[in-house]
Design a protein around this motif. Structure first.
Motif, mmCIF file in Angstrom:
data_model
loop_
_atom_site.group_PDB
_atom_site.id
_atom_site.type_symbol
_atom_site.label_atom_id
_atom_site.label_comp_id
_atom_site.label_asym_id
_atom_site.label_seq_id
_atom_site.Cartn_x
_atom_site.Cartn_y
_atom_site.Cartn_z
ATOM 1 N N UNK A 135 49.712 34.505 43.481
ATOM 2 C CA UNK A 135 48.352 34.499 44.040
ATOM 3 C C UNK A 135 48.149 35.601 45.086
ATOM 4 N N UNK A 136 49.224 36.055 45.684
ATOM 5 C CA UNK A 136 49.117 37.108 46.691
ATOM 6 C C UNK A 136 48.653 38.429 46.085
ATOM 7 N N UNK A 137 48.832 38.603 44.776
ATOM 8 C CA UNK A 137 48.444 39.837 44.100
ATOM 9 C C UNK A 137 47.126 39.710 43.344
ATOM 10 N N UNK A 138 46.465 38.572 43.460
ATOM 11 C CA UNK A 138 45.236 38.318 42.703
ATOM 12 C C UNK A 138 44.085 39.203 43.186
ATOM 13 N N UNK A 139 43.302 39.683 42.233
ATOM 14 C CA UNK A 139 42.137 40.515 42.562
ATOM 15 C C UNK A 139 41.101 39.738 43.366
ATOM 16 N N UNK B 188 38.843 40.294 35.066
ATOM 17 C CA UNK B 188 38.999 41.420 34.147
ATOM 18 C C UNK B 188 39.877 42.527 34.715
ATOM 19 N N UNK B 189 39.927 42.637 36.029
ATOM 20 C CA UNK B 189 40.720 43.691 36.652
ATOM 21 C C UNK B 189 41.929 43.147 37.406
ATOM 22 N N UNK B 190 42.268 41.909 37.160
ATOM 23 C CA UNK B 190 43.310 41.249 37.925
ATOM 24 C C UNK B 190 44.700 41.444 37.305
ATOM 25 N N UNK B 191 45.672 41.883 38.108
ATOM 26 C CA UNK B 191 47.023 42.086 37.571
ATOM 27 C C UNK B 191 47.785 40.789 37.292
ATOM 28 N N UNK B 192 47.311 39.667 37.824
ATOM 29 C CA UNK B 192 48.019 38.395 37.619
ATOM 30 C C UNK B 192 47.185 37.406 36.796
ATOM 31 N N UNK B 193 46.295 37.929 35.976
ATOM 32 C CA UNK B 193 45.442 37.077 35.140
ATOM 33 C C UNK B 193 46.260 36.120 34.267
ATOM 34 N N UNK B 194 47.332 36.579 33.601
ATOM 35 C CA UNK B 194 48.107 35.643 32.769
ATOM 36 C C UNK B 194 48.726 34.502 33.580
ATOM 37 N N UNK B 195 49.226 34.813 34.766
ATOM 38 C CA UNK B 195 49.818 33.779 35.612
ATOM 39 C C UNK B 195 48.776 32.769 36.048
ATOM 40 N N UNK C 71 36.551 28.938 37.003
ATOM 41 C CA UNK C 71 37.070 30.073 36.244
ATOM 42 C C UNK C 71 38.492 30.333 36.726
ATOM 43 N N UNK C 72 39.421 30.297 35.795
ATOM 44 C CA UNK C 72 40.835 30.548 36.076
ATOM 45 C C UNK C 72 41.365 31.476 34.995
#
Length: 114
Positions: free
Chosen positions: A19-23, A54-61, A75-76
Protein backbone atom coordinates in the motif's frame (compact mmCIF):
# COMPACT_ATOMS: atom_id res chain seq x y z
CA UNK A 1 1.73 1.51 10.39
CA UNK A 2 1.77 -0.65 13.49
CA UNK A 3 4.87 -2.04 15.12
CA UNK A 4 5.75 -5.66 14.22
CA UNK A 5 4.96 -6.57 17.83
CA UNK A 6 3.58 -4.68 20.76
CA UNK A 7 6.85 -5.49 22.52
CA UNK A 8 9.02 -4.13 19.73
CA UNK A 9 10.43 -0.64 20.14
CA UNK A 10 9.27 2.06 17.74
CA UNK A 11 12.81 2.36 16.43
CA UNK A 12 12.70 -1.01 14.63
CA UNK A 13 12.26 -0.75 10.87
CA UNK A 14 8.78 -1.65 9.70
CA UNK A 15 8.27 -4.18 6.92
CA UNK A 16 7.42 -2.70 3.54
CA UNK A 17 3.76 -2.99 2.57
CA UNK A 18 2.42 -2.78 -0.98
CA UNK A 19 0.00 0.00 0.00
CA UNK A 20 2.95 2.33 0.50
CA UNK A 21 3.54 2.28 -3.28
CA UNK A 22 -0.10 2.77 -4.29
CA UNK A 23 -0.92 5.60 -6.69
CA UNK A 24 -3.88 6.50 -4.48
CA UNK A 25 -1.78 6.90 -1.33
CA UNK A 26 -2.76 10.13 0.37
CA UNK A 27 -5.99 10.45 -1.63
CA UNK A 28 -9.27 10.90 0.23
CA UNK A 29 -10.58 7.36 0.71
CA UNK A 30 -14.15 8.42 -0.16
CA UNK A 31 -13.05 8.67 -3.81
CA UNK A 32 -12.93 4.87 -3.92
CA UNK A 33 -16.37 4.38 -2.41
CA UNK A 34 -18.58 6.22 -4.90
CA UNK A 35 -22.01 7.42 -3.83
CA UNK A 36 -24.27 9.40 -6.13
CA UNK A 37 -24.29 12.95 -4.82
CA UNK A 38 -24.59 16.42 -6.18
CA UNK A 39 -25.87 15.25 -9.55
CA UNK A 40 -22.74 13.18 -10.24
CA UNK A 41 -23.55 9.53 -10.92
CA UNK A 42 -21.72 6.69 -9.22
CA UNK A 43 -20.59 5.58 -12.68
CA UNK A 44 -18.73 8.85 -13.21
CA UNK A 45 -17.24 8.68 -9.72
CA UNK A 46 -16.19 5.07 -10.29
CA UNK A 47 -14.45 5.99 -13.54
CA UNK A 48 -12.60 8.76 -11.70
CA UNK A 49 -11.47 6.35 -8.96
CA UNK A 50 -10.25 3.92 -11.61
CA UNK A 51 -7.96 6.60 -13.09
CA UNK A 52 -5.74 6.09 -10.05
CA UNK A 53 -5.77 2.33 -10.56
CA UNK A 54 -4.84 2.61 -14.25
CA UNK A 55 -1.47 4.09 -13.36
CA UNK A 56 -0.86 2.21 -10.14
CA UNK A 57 2.22 -0.02 -9.81
CA UNK A 58 0.55 -2.22 -7.16
CA UNK A 59 -2.81 -2.73 -8.89
CA UNK A 60 -2.49 -6.56 -8.90
CA UNK A 61 -1.71 -6.63 -5.17
CA UNK A 62 -4.68 -4.37 -4.45
CA UNK A 63 -7.03 -6.58 -6.45
CA UNK A 64 -5.63 -9.71 -4.78
CA UNK A 65 -6.30 -8.09 -1.38
CA UNK A 66 -9.90 -7.26 -2.36
CA UNK A 67 -10.56 -10.79 -3.59
CA UNK A 68 -8.83 -12.46 -0.63
CA UNK A 69 -10.62 -10.39 2.00
CA UNK A 70 -13.89 -10.16 0.05
CA UNK A 71 -14.08 -6.38 0.05
CA UNK A 72 -17.78 -5.83 -0.59
CA UNK A 73 -17.70 -2.17 -1.54
CA UNK A 74 -15.60 0.29 -3.46
CA UNK A 75 -13.01 0.29 -6.19
CA UNK A 76 -10.07 -2.01 -5.49
CA UNK A 77 -7.38 -2.97 -7.99
CA UNK A 78 -9.23 -1.24 -10.80
CA UNK A 79 -12.51 -3.13 -10.34
CA UNK A 80 -15.73 -2.17 -8.61
CA UNK A 81 -17.75 -4.59 -6.48
CA UNK A 82 -19.85 -5.86 -9.41
CA UNK A 83 -16.78 -6.51 -11.55
CA UNK A 84 -15.04 -8.36 -8.71
CA UNK A 85 -18.16 -10.46 -8.09
CA UNK A 86 -18.25 -11.40 -11.79
CA UNK A 87 -14.56 -12.32 -11.67
CA UNK A 88 -15.25 -14.62 -8.70
CA UNK A 89 -18.27 -16.18 -10.46
CA UNK A 90 -16.19 -16.89 -13.57
CA UNK A 91 -13.42 -18.46 -11.49
CA UNK A 92 -15.94 -20.66 -9.67
CA UNK A 93 -17.55 -21.78 -12.94
CA UNK A 94 -14.15 -22.61 -14.41
CA UNK A 95 -13.13 -24.54 -11.30
CA UNK A 96 -16.40 -26.51 -11.46
CA UNK A 97 -15.79 -27.32 -15.14
CA UNK A 98 -12.31 -28.58 -14.30
CA UNK A 99 -13.66 -30.74 -11.46
CA UNK A 100 -16.37 -32.14 -13.74
CA UNK A 101 -13.84 -32.97 -16.48
CA UNK A 102 -11.57 -34.62 -13.90
CA UNK A 103 -14.44 -36.77 -12.57
CA UNK A 104 -15.40 -37.81 -16.11
CA UNK A 105 -11.79 -38.68 -16.86
CA UNK A 106 -11.55 -40.75 -13.67
CA UNK A 107 -14.79 -42.56 -14.55
CA UNK A 108 -13.52 -43.33 -18.04
CA UNK A 109 -10.21 -44.63 -16.65
CA UNK A 110 -12.06 -46.77 -14.07
CA UNK A 111 -14.34 -48.18 -16.79
CA UNK A 112 -11.38 -49.00 -19.02
CA UNK A 113 -9.56 -50.72 -16.15
CA UNK A 114 -12.57 -52.95 -15.35
Amino acid sequence: MARPSRYAPDTLPRPHHWMEDAACRGTDISVFFPVSRGGVSTEVETRYAKTFCNRCPVQPECLRHALTFREDYGVWGGLNEDERAELIRKARREAERRRRRQREKEKANAGAAA
